[in-house]
Enzyme design. Sequence first.
Site, short mmCIF file in Angstrom:
data_model
loop_
_atom_site.label_atom_id
_atom_site.label_comp_id
_atom_site.label_asym_id
_atom_site.label_seq_id
_atom_site.Cartn_x
_atom_site.Cartn_y
_atom_site.Cartn_z
N GLU A 170 0.83 -1.21 0.00
CA GLU A 170 0.00 0.00 0.00
C GLU A 170 0.86 1.27 0.00
O GLU A 170 0.54 2.23 -0.68
CB GLU A 170 -0.91 -0.02 1.24
N THR A 212 -11.77 7.28 -13.33
CA THR A 212 -10.75 6.79 -12.40
C THR A 212 -11.16 5.48 -11.74
O THR A 212 -10.35 4.83 -11.10
CB THR A 212 -10.43 7.87 -11.34
#
Length: 529
Positions: free
Chosen positions: A370, A507
């Site tokens: 992440e 997106t």
Amino acid sequence: MYVLGLGGLILGVLDFVAAAPHRPRAPQYVVNQDRADAVKQAFQTSWDGYYLYAFPHDSLRPVSDGYADDRNGWGASAVDALSTALVMGNWPVVRQILEFIPEINFDNTTTEVSLFETTIRYLGGLLSAYDLLTGPLDGQINETVQVEAILKQAKRLADNLKVAFDTPSGVPDNGLFFNPPRKSGSTTNGIATIGTLVLEWTRLSDLTDDVEYGRLAQKAESYLLHPQPPLGEPFPGLLGSDVNLTTGLFVNGNGGWGGGTDSFYEYLIKMFLYDPDRFGEYRDRWITAADSSIKYLVSHPTTRPDLTFLAMWRNQTLHFVSEHLACFNGGNFILGGLVLDEPSYIELGLALTEGCRATYSSTATKIGPEAFRWQDLSRAPEDVTHNPPPPAGQQRFYDVAGFWITNGGYVLRPEVIESYYYAYRATGDPKYQEWAWEAFVAVNETCRIGSGYSGVRDVNQQGGGGFFDFQESFWFAEVLKYSYLIHAEDAPWQVKSDHTNQFVYNTEAHPVRLAKGREGGRARRSGIV
Ligand SMILES: *[C@@H]1O[C@H](CO)[C@@H](O)[C@H](O)[C@H]1NC(C)=O
Ligand SMILES: *[C@@H]1O[C@H](CO)[C@@H](O)[C@H](O)[C@H]1NC(C)=O
Ligand SMILES: *[C@@H]1O[C@H](CO)[C@@H](O)[C@H](O)[C@H]1NC(C)=O
Ligand SMILES: *[C@@H]1O[C@H](CO)[C@@H](O)[C@H](O)[C@H]1NC(C)=O
Ligand SMILES: *[C@@H]1O[C@H](CO)[C@@H](O)[C@H](O)[C@H]1NC(C)=O
């Protein structure tokens, strides 16, 4: 291993230079039917688990066979899955979702609504399905009333969201409550949550002949195109993160290509692709941001100078940190380079894609973390706050990998595979299909659990270090779509390298039809300083 990688990169660049000043040869795409079918199978598995245990709620909890209403309980996974089911030609699932869409009660929810998340997932998903079913997939669904219901529901949802823009500046409050629709009372909003509305809201205006939706989103965007005061633009085109809803003024100068600011930059070039006649200024601002990124942000880790990342900033001080979310930047530079015929953007996009690939290939699970960090002594002096060496426990990992992990989670994010997809569509180089396949196989191996797929806690532990018991709706919309499209046959919705795009991806990876239905020849670069 990484010496070979570096050689490949240099050869790739030379290829490009050799092809100048003409456009590079049109890429030859190869269909990998077995791989495309394996991704379709993963989609079916995920959908079946969701449909059995979670539908019509938002998300599946695959370990406990439960559900979550994390996106207001309007069936987020169903709406997010629709455009993927359509491009995969999964008609049984398409029919299940189309029967559901007219039933969604977009007037009611008991929890706070995010304008941004609702726009990119629900509004984007609905508009994309409508564009596909009235465009290249016209005639595939006999029940035209179901197709018209998609647009009606999109309009109903946007009509409820509109109140968000009712602020002194016109910069929306990202938080809302419904029944009746009202603002949450925030005082600021972030540039991603302000600047990632304009494609969906403009598309809705264009489809409904009601200019108001687009006008609202474009007014909000105007504060990002003309940032004030100077604090808000520490490098030309590169902005701070938050804007005051009363004044439209920036409240800080901290930013990056990562979460909270990322898709503002992404949409600048995508709006120009959507309609070059109306959004030339957006293109100019994307170019300014891209050129500043090349000049100020491109960074190579001390231990792996072959890798390329983009630094983040606090005012003009760089921080050598990045994250999975930021890994869309490779794909966005590639798209910009294709649309503007500018090989240097494609070159950087490919280098950034390769950097993000290293975050995958270096971990125990072969999935990227992440968040991560590195040191760069050529851009800034060593400094314990801004440019520290790795913590002792990660020195050996950093020596080999070129980054160290600051958050090892993986929540089924798409951005690295997304950039592989753009890299493949721009170059036709089969290595990007290999990389996408390696990533898909790794995610399938580590995240497949119970009735679906789940995010995991630590990509650098065999098996992923435990499950979050959560299957995000963007797994359907994004990961499975890009993983499929990179191996699938060419189609009108695929990204094109030769100015024949008919769609631009929002997106959330929902393909939205271009305003004129097709990209209009060579992009004009006149008027650019
Ligand atoms: C809104 O949804 C909640 C939860 O499902 C329900 O309790 C409530 O009655 C609904 N209100 C309206 C006006 O539909
Ligand atoms: C649409 O209608 C035609 C003619 O009635 C039928 O043959 C076809 O199977 C239908 N297609 C779908 C997707 O329902
Ligand atoms: C926003 O601007 C208003 C008006 O100048 C000011 O009163 C308020 O404190 C500002 N809020 C923030 C969070 O900067
Ligand atoms: C950035 O600059 C502003 C204005 O000079 C200052 O108030 C703020 O503390 C700076 N922020 C950081 C993180 O250095
Ligand atoms: C994905 O995982 C499933 C379940 O473990 C397995 O049956 C399947 O072969 C895997 N697919 C690929 C492409 O590795």
